[in-house]
Write an enzyme that holds these catalytic residues in place. Structure first.
Site, PDB file in Angstrom:
ATOM      1  N   GLU A  79       0.802  -1.218   0.000  1.00  0.00           N
ATOM      2  CA  GLU A  79       0.000   0.000   0.000  1.00  0.00           C
ATOM      3  C   GLU A  79       0.840   1.276   0.000  1.00  0.00           C
ATOM      4  OE1 GLU A  79      -2.708  -0.481   3.275  1.00  0.00           O
ATOM      5  OE2 GLU A  79      -4.130  -1.617   2.048  1.00  0.00           O
ATOM      6  N   GLU A 110       6.462 -21.714   9.259  1.00  0.00           N
ATOM      7  CA  GLU A 110       6.949 -20.788  10.284  1.00  0.00           C
ATOM      8  C   GLU A 110       7.988 -21.434  11.195  1.00  0.00           C
ATOM      9  OE1 GLU A 110       4.141 -20.882  14.110  1.00  0.00           O
ATOM     10  OE2 GLU A 110       3.140 -20.044  12.360  1.00  0.00           O
TER      11      GLU A 110
END
Length: 293
Positions: A79, A110
């Protein structure tokens, strides 16, 4: 047990709540996210102060995380271009499990500390880079591997976690602990832990952009118009900042490729667009500096 994994003592009968009470439980708990960020405000300020000189020197923002935390990093990174014309190459997001993990959970990714280190090294970190390491638990191996590699490269590391005394916050140059406590649904850190991380990322990246003169007053004057809505916004912003009518604002914007900063300086200084662009460049991109020149 980690606070983020501890079952909430407030909602032990959650599955029996009527819908209005369910809504209240989830919404009201989000206020704790804001409180946790407020409590960490000094660390947030320290992170921003440390980051700005490195970014000014040409560094990148590098986001690292797994699951919800990693996806929030991706969101913040992508963004920055439409909002501040920030080059995509200078906002890099690393997500455990790769790009596909943005849309489909990649279980086990992870837990791979070595892969976190490899992924960080793959973007060739430098001493001017600012690496934001996100882990609700504060101990995600993938994130710790990236943290180790980032520190070895001399990059600034900012560790963001939701449990106290976490390895991620403790090993980073600046540790930000968001003590959000147990979730309404035990262990579901996509809830208020995720909200708190979103607030922190918004705050860090936006504050850095303000310091880089991407904002005039509180106006988004360095946006990159990529659709009809954003082109219309450039006109409104220019009108608001200068008092010019729509025709004058649009004419100035068309002449400078819809670069709001240039249009504002040209209209307020009453100078040609090329001169306005030159004044901005001399002022390091600061509208206020160009207007005072």
């Amino acid at each position: 047990m980690l606070k983020t994994e501890t079952p909430s003592s407030e909602h032990t009968q959650l599955d029996q709540y009527p819908v209005p009470e369910l809504v209240a439980a989830f919404v009201d708990d989000q206020f704790n996210a804001v409180q946790a960020v407020r409590a960490a405000a000094p660390q947030l300020a320290a992170a921003i102060e440390a980051a700005v000189p490195r970014i000014e020197a040409g560094g990148r923002l590098v986001y690292v995380g797994a699951g919800t935390s990693g996806r929030l990093g991706v969101l913040d990174s992508v963004e920055l271009y439409p909002t501040f014309s920030w080059p995509p190459a200078r906002a890099v997001a690393l997500l455990a499990g790769g790009e596909g993990a943005m849309f489909v959970a990649v279980e086990g990714a992870e837990d791979d500390r070595a892969q976190g280190e490899r992924d960080l090294l793959s973007v060739a970190p430098t001493a001017n880079d600012v690496v934001l390491l996100l882990a609700a638990s504060g101990g995600t191996p993938y994130v710790l591997g990236a943290l180790h590699a980032a520190r070895a490269a001399g990059a600034l590391t900012i560790g963001i976690a939701n449990n106290t005394a976490s390895p991620v916050a403790g090993a980073a140059h600046v540790g930000i602990t968001l003590d959000t406590g147990p979730e309404v649904i035990s262990g579901s850190t996509r809830l208020k832990a995720g909200t708190s991380q979103k607030i922190v990322l918004n705050t860090i990246s936006s504050a850095i952009m303000v310091r880089l003169h991407k904002v005039y007053g509180n106006l988004m004057v360095d946006l990159k118009p990529t659709n009809a809505k954003l082109f219309a916004r450039t006109v409104r912003l220019t009108m608001h900042a200068t008092g010019a009518d729509e025709d004058a604002a649009r004419a100035a914007l068309e002449e400078c490729g819809f670069h709001v900063k240039v249009a504002i300086v040209a209209l307020l200084k009453k100078v040609p667009v090329p001169q306005a662009a030159s004044l901005l460049a001399q002022a390091g991109g600061s509208v206020r500096g160009a207007l005072g020149a």
